[in-house]
Motif scaffolding. Structure first.
Motif, PDB file in Angstrom:
ATOM      1  N   VAL A   1       0.861  -1.183   0.000  1.00  0.00           N
ATOM      2  CA  VAL A   1       0.000   0.000   0.000  1.00  0.00           C
ATOM      3  C   VAL A   1       0.894   1.229   0.000  1.00  0.00           C
ATOM      4  CG1 VAL A   1      -1.811   1.268   1.189  1.00  0.00           C
ATOM      5  CG2 VAL A   1      -1.769  -1.236   1.285  1.00  0.00           C
ATOM      6  N   PRO A   2       1.029   1.875  -1.127  1.00  0.00           N
ATOM      7  CA  PRO A   2       1.918   3.038  -1.193  1.00  0.00           C
ATOM      8  C   PRO A   2       1.410   4.189  -0.332  1.00  0.00           C
ATOM      9  CG  PRO A   2       0.589   2.911  -3.181  1.00  0.00           C
ATOM     10  CD  PRO A   2       0.333   1.652  -2.412  1.00  0.00           C
ATOM     11  N   SER A   3       2.346   4.894   0.238  1.00  0.00           N
ATOM     12  CA  SER A   3       1.991   6.076   1.017  1.00  0.00           C
ATOM     13  C   SER A   3       1.580   7.190   0.066  1.00  0.00           C
ATOM     14  CB  SER A   3       3.185   6.522   1.866  1.00  0.00           C
ATOM     15  OG  SER A   3       2.845   7.673   2.598  1.00  0.00           O
ATOM     16  N   PHE A   4       0.693   8.018   0.508  1.00  0.00           N
ATOM     17  CA  PHE A   4       0.265   9.153  -0.316  1.00  0.00           C
ATOM     18  C   PHE A   4       0.067  10.354   0.591  1.00  0.00           C
ATOM     19  CE2 PHE A   4      -3.473   6.840   1.039  1.00  0.00           C
ATOM     20  CZ  PHE A   4      -4.326   7.831   1.507  1.00  0.00           C
ATOM     21  N   HIS A   5       0.222  11.528   0.017  1.00  0.00           N
ATOM     22  CA  HIS A   5       0.086  12.751   0.798  1.00  0.00           C
ATOM     23  C   HIS A   5      -0.035  13.934  -0.146  1.00  0.00           C
ATOM     24  CE1 HIS A   5       0.503  15.670   3.984  1.00  0.00           C
ATOM     25  NE2 HIS A   5       1.622  16.157   3.466  1.00  0.00           N
ATOM     26  N   THR A   6      -0.899  14.855   0.227  1.00  0.00           N
ATOM     27  CA  THR A   6      -1.056  16.092  -0.533  1.00  0.00           C
ATOM     28  C   THR A   6      -0.723  17.267   0.379  1.00  0.00           C
ATOM     29  OG1 THR A   6      -2.804  15.144  -1.914  1.00  0.00           O
ATOM     30  CG2 THR A   6      -2.639  17.540  -1.844  1.00  0.00           C
ATOM     31  N   ALA A   7       0.307  18.028   0.004  1.00  0.00           N
ATOM     32  CA  ALA A   7       0.677  19.208   0.784  1.00  0.00           C
ATOM     33  C   ALA A   7      -0.238  20.372   0.411  1.00  0.00           C
ATOM     34  CB  ALA A   7       2.133  19.575   0.511  1.00  0.00           C
ATOM     35  N   LEU A   8      -0.619  21.158   1.413  1.00  0.00           N
ATOM     36  CA  LEU A   8      -1.508  22.297   1.198  1.00  0.00           C
ATOM     37  C   LEU A   8      -0.736  23.603   1.264  1.00  0.00           C
ATOM     38  CD1 LEU A   8      -4.550  21.236   3.427  1.00  0.00           C
ATOM     39  CD2 LEU A   8      -4.365  21.088   0.930  1.00  0.00           C
ATOM     40  N   ASP A   9      -1.106  24.540   0.459  1.00  0.00           N
ATOM     41  CA  ASP A   9      -0.555  25.895   0.510  1.00  0.00           C
ATOM     42  C   ASP A   9      -1.203  26.624   1.687  1.00  0.00           C
ATOM     43  OD1 ASP A   9       0.242  28.493   0.176  1.00  0.00           O
ATOM     44  OD2 ASP A   9      -0.760  28.788  -1.753  1.00  0.00           O
ATOM     45  N   PRO A  10      -0.420  27.056   2.671  1.00  0.00           N
ATOM     46  CA  PRO A  10      -1.004  27.715   3.842  1.00  0.00           C
ATOM     47  C   PRO A  10      -1.905  28.890   3.491  1.00  0.00           C
ATOM     48  CG  PRO A  10       1.307  27.231   4.218  1.00  0.00           C
ATOM     49  CD  PRO A  10       1.038  26.938   2.772  1.00  0.00           C
ATOM     50  N   ALA A  11      -1.574  29.618   2.444  1.00  0.00           N
ATOM     51  CA  ALA A  11      -2.383  30.777   2.061  1.00  0.00           C
ATOM     52  C   ALA A  11      -3.776  30.374   1.596  1.00  0.00           C
ATOM     53  CB  ALA A  11      -1.675  31.566   0.968  1.00  0.00           C
ATOM     54  N   SER A  12      -3.881  29.177   1.033  1.00  0.00           N
ATOM     55  CA  SER A  12      -5.177  28.740   0.509  1.00  0.00           C
ATOM     56  C   SER A  12      -6.133  28.284   1.599  1.00  0.00           C
ATOM     57  CB  SER A  12      -4.976  27.611  -0.499  1.00  0.00           C
ATOM     58  OG  SER A  12      -4.544  26.430   0.158  1.00  0.00           O
ATOM     59  N   VAL A  13      -5.617  28.044   2.806  1.00  0.00           N
ATOM     60  CA  VAL A  13      -6.457  27.573   3.914  1.00  0.00           C
ATOM     61  C   VAL A  13      -6.278  28.475   5.133  1.00  0.00           C
ATOM     62  CG1 VAL A  13      -6.588  25.155   3.175  1.00  0.00           C
ATOM     63  CG2 VAL A  13      -4.628  25.932   4.522  1.00  0.00           C
ATOM     64  N   ARG A  14      -5.999  29.729   4.903  1.00  0.00           N
ATOM     65  CA  ARG A  14      -5.651  30.649   5.994  1.00  0.00           C
ATOM     66  C   ARG A  14      -6.737  30.715   7.065  1.00  0.00           C
ATOM     67  NH1 ARG A  14      -4.546  34.629   3.122  1.00  0.00           N
ATOM     68  NH2 ARG A  14      -2.287  34.371   3.125  1.00  0.00           N
ATOM     69  N   GLU A  15      -8.008  30.851   6.631  1.00  0.00           N
ATOM     70  CA  GLU A  15      -9.080  30.997   7.612  1.00  0.00           C
ATOM     71  C   GLU A  15      -9.260  29.730   8.443  1.00  0.00           C
ATOM     72  OE1 GLU A  15      -9.290  33.906   4.521  1.00  0.00           O
ATOM     73  OE2 GLU A  15      -9.365  31.711   4.382  1.00  0.00           O
ATOM     74  N   SER A  16      -9.102  28.574   7.811  1.00  0.00           N
ATOM     75  CA  SER A  16      -9.215  27.310   8.544  1.00  0.00           C
ATOM     76  C   SER A  16      -8.070  27.140   9.537  1.00  0.00           C
ATOM     77  CB  SER A  16      -9.229  26.134   7.559  1.00  0.00           C
ATOM     78  OG  SER A  16     -10.364  26.187   6.725  1.00  0.00           O
ATOM     79  N   VAL A  17      -6.878  27.532   9.118  1.00  0.00           N
ATOM     80  CA  VAL A  17      -5.723  27.476  10.011  1.00  0.00           C
ATOM     81  C   VAL A  17      -5.962  28.369  11.224  1.00  0.00           C
ATOM     82  CG1 VAL A  17      -3.306  28.168  10.266  1.00  0.00           C
ATOM     83  CG2 VAL A  17      -4.014  26.798   8.290  1.00  0.00           C
ATOM     84  N   GLN A  18      -6.455  29.567  10.992  1.00  0.00           N
ATOM     85  CA  GLN A  18      -6.695  30.507  12.089  1.00  0.00           C
ATOM     86  C   GLN A  18      -7.750  29.974  13.044  1.00  0.00           C
ATOM     87  OE1 GLN A  18      -7.578  34.091   9.897  1.00  0.00           O
ATOM     88  NE2 GLN A  18      -5.422  34.655   9.700  1.00  0.00           N
ATOM     89  N   TYR A  19      -8.774  29.310  12.490  1.00  0.00           N
ATOM     90  CA  TYR A  19      -9.802  28.726  13.349  1.00  0.00           C
ATOM     91  C   TYR A  19      -9.183  27.671  14.272  1.00  0.00           C
ATOM     92  CZ  TYR A  19     -13.416  25.527  14.883  1.00  0.00           C
ATOM     93  OH  TYR A  19     -14.188  24.721  15.661  1.00  0.00           O
ATOM     94  N   LEU A  20      -8.371  26.785  13.704  1.00  0.00           N
ATOM     95  CA  LEU A  20      -7.759  25.745  14.519  1.00  0.00           C
ATOM     96  C   LEU A  20      -6.811  26.331  15.560  1.00  0.00           C
ATOM     97  CD1 LEU A  20      -7.069  23.107  11.733  1.00  0.00           C
ATOM     98  CD2 LEU A  20      -8.575  22.787  13.709  1.00  0.00           C
ATOM     99  N   GLU A  21      -6.032  27.313  15.169  1.00  0.00           N
ATOM    100  CA  GLU A  21      -5.114  27.956  16.122  1.00  0.00           C
ATOM    101  C   GLU A  21      -5.879  28.530  17.308  1.00  0.00           C
ATOM    102  OE1 GLU A  21      -1.365  29.741  13.664  1.00  0.00           O
ATOM    103  OE2 GLU A  21      -3.303  30.707  13.296  1.00  0.00           O
ATOM    104  N   LYS A  22      -6.970  29.202  17.016  1.00  0.00           N
ATOM    105  CA  LYS A  22      -7.734  29.872  18.070  1.00  0.00           C
ATOM    106  C   LYS A  22      -8.510  28.887  18.926  1.00  0.00           C
ATOM    107  CE  LYS A  22     -11.326  33.393  18.751  1.00  0.00           C
ATOM    108  NZ  LYS A  22     -12.217  34.374  18.076  1.00  0.00           N
ATOM    109  N   THR A  23      -9.150  27.907  18.283  1.00  0.00           N
ATOM    110  CA  THR A  23     -10.049  27.002  19.008  1.00  0.00           C
ATOM    111  C   THR A  23      -9.300  25.949  19.799  1.00  0.00           C
ATOM    112  OG1 THR A  23     -11.718  27.339  17.282  1.00  0.00           O
ATOM    113  CG2 THR A  23     -12.025  25.446  18.762  1.00  0.00           C
ATOM    114  N   TYR A  24      -8.223  25.396  19.208  1.00  0.00           N
ATOM    115  CA  TYR A  24      -7.522  24.286  19.859  1.00  0.00           C
ATOM    116  C   TYR A  24      -6.144  24.673  20.385  1.00  0.00           C
ATOM    117  CZ  TYR A  24     -11.331  21.527  18.037  1.00  0.00           C
ATOM    118  OH  TYR A  24     -12.594  21.049  17.764  1.00  0.00           O
TER     119      TYR A  24
END
Length: 477
Positions: free
Chosen positions: A17-40
């Motif tokens: 089972v090959p490993s797989f992964h998709t890297a995300l551009d932080p700028a494209s998910v900025r609002e979601s990142v900020q939500y996680l930083e603040k909430t958790y």
């Protein structure tokens, strides 16, 4: 993408089972990142890792459904731990897939039922309870609980029961639901589904009678918003003019609301006319839409609505005065006093067209508005900067109608024209000549259909029934 590396029916092992992964551009998910930083209370790096795990989990779910459907029980993200949880009846069977996920942030949880079993049970329940848009009971799979929940929509049952004839149907649905749950034993649980509070407009409440909301604050009156559903599903707003009463004949003592006939033009549906989201009047009544014969006398949807909005109230001869004007509207010709206050004008008589003279100072009330100024209401097309309420001006001339320099915008159609000097009803707004939008400007010109023309024609149309239309001019008329 994760590809199946084994033949159908053969077990997967970690190195197939090959490993797989998709890297995300932080700028494209900025609002979601900020939500996680603040909430958790996590770092930006940790927040991004969780979002990438969420993204990779979509592919993992697809692979497990395809390759390990008999054992796979579903998954969910535990944000308290920052880990993905994979449910399975046999942890060893999904281990190679879990190990292929990057970062080691996945754990398994052994459960009793596979997702295939739960989905099949849901299908059986749906068939037995007749699940669909009108059903009281709707089943759904809860992966985190490893069971199926049969949700009861109490408000649907209440609506069916209120229809009386559907009472037996509701009872039959309840019996079917109980039998269906019993047949599935421990896999299914019954619960009551909370009824979400609608977030849609136009429901608003200013705490007093307002052109856009006068629900529960006395009788129907001139100047209130009436919303009509168009055949394309959108809504259009007009204004109420005066309360009418028919006497004698086929409509003895019946109450009606007068507005412009073109408000119903080309509308073939029978969706009731609303005020602030409440069904008040029929979509259609006795109508014409050719100026000056441009009117609609609308009956109430039922006896309960007639009682609530007219017959159970006093002050049935009112027109709402509400000053909330700006720009050229805030002048000495606006006589209703303090801004943003609700007042009423009592209509005690009418004038014939011949009695109305050029130069008279007259007033009109309407509900035209824009969502820019009133974001919780239906946009009538008035344009930003035009505010609901009462305006006064001059009669410029009369011909087949009444021509004034009052300012009006889309949504004011059907609204009342009246004379404050002697409290008389004069006409209803049909349209203007400039097709303007937004705040009032110099040189406004609009046209009103005369009350005399309207009530005479209405009475002629029901003459065969022996009834006569008239504006209500007394508090208990």
């Amino acid at each position: 993408m994760l590809a199946a590396a084994t033949m159908v029916g053969s077990p997967a092992v970690a190195d197939t089972v090959p490993s797989f992964h998709t890297a995300l551009d932080p700028a494209s998910v900025r609002e979601s990142v900020q939500y996680l930083e603040k909430t958790y209370k996590v770092t930006e790096q940790e927040a991004l890792r969780r979002l990438e795990l969420q993204n990779d989990a979509v592919k993992l779910d697809q692979s497990l459904r395809r390759d390990r459907g008999a054992e796979y029980g579903g998954m969910w993200l535990d944000q308290q731990e920052g880990r993905l949880v994979v449910a399975t009846t046999k942890p060893d069977s999904v281990a190679p897939y879990v190990q292929a996920m990057p970062g080691g942030n996945v754990r398994t949880q052994q459960v009793r039922y596979s997702l295939q079993q739960l989905t099949a049970a849901k299908g059986r329940l749906a068939a037995k309870v007749g699940a669909g848009p009108e059903a009281v009971y709707l089943p759904a799979v809860s992966e985190s609980e490893n069971r199926v929940v049969l949700w009861e929509r109490v408000w649907v049952a209440q609506g069916k029961t209120a229809a009386r004839a559907a009472g037996n149907t509701v009872g039959a649905e309840a019996d079917a639901a109980r039998a269906a749950v019993a047949a599935e034993k421990d896999m299914v649980v019954s619960r009551v589904l909370p009824d979400p509070k609608p977030l849609s407009t136009p429901n608003v409440d200013w705490g007093y009678c307002h052109p856009l909301d006068c629900t529960g604050r006395g009788p129907m009156r001139g100047g209130l918003r009436l919303d009509m559903k168009r055949d394309d599903g959108t809504w259009g707003g007009c204004s109420s003019a005066f309360n009418l009463r028919t006497t004698g004949g086929g409509f003895p003592g019946k109450g009606w609301v007068l507005t412009a006939g073109h408000c119903m033009r080309t509308k073939t549906n029978n969706t009731p006319t609303q005020h602030n989201g409440n069904d008040v009047l029929m979509q259609h009544g006795i109508e014409k839409s050719s100026y000056p014969y441009d009117y609609a006398a609308l009956p109430y949807v039922d006896d309960a609505a007639a009682t609530k909005w007219l017959e159970g109230q006093t002050g049935r001869n009112r027109v709402l005065k509400y000053c909330r004007n700006g720009g050229m509207d805030s002048n000495a010709d606006t006589p209703c006093g303090e801004q943003a206050q609700s007042r009423d004008e009592s209509i005690t008589g009418t004038h014939t067209l011949a009695e109305i003279k050029a130069g008279w100072i007259v007033c009109a009330s309407g509900s035209a508005s824009s969502v820019v100024n009133y974001p919780d209401s239906v946009d009538s097309g008035a344009g930003a900067g035009y505010l609901v309420g009462t305006r006064c001006g001059r009669v410029l001339s009369t011909d087949v109608g009444i021509n004034t320099d009052l300012c009006a915008r889309p949504g004011d159609s059907g609204g009342p024209l009246y004379n404050q000097a002697d409290h008389t009803a004069l006409g209803i707004l049909i349209g203007n000549q400039q097709s303007r939008s937004g705040p009032c400007q110099a040189g406004e010109l609009n046209n009103y259909a005369p009350i005399e023309t309207i009530t005479t024609d209405l009475s002629a149309r029901v003459a065969s029934k022996g009834s006569t239309f008239a504006v209500i001019t007394t508090p208990n008329g």
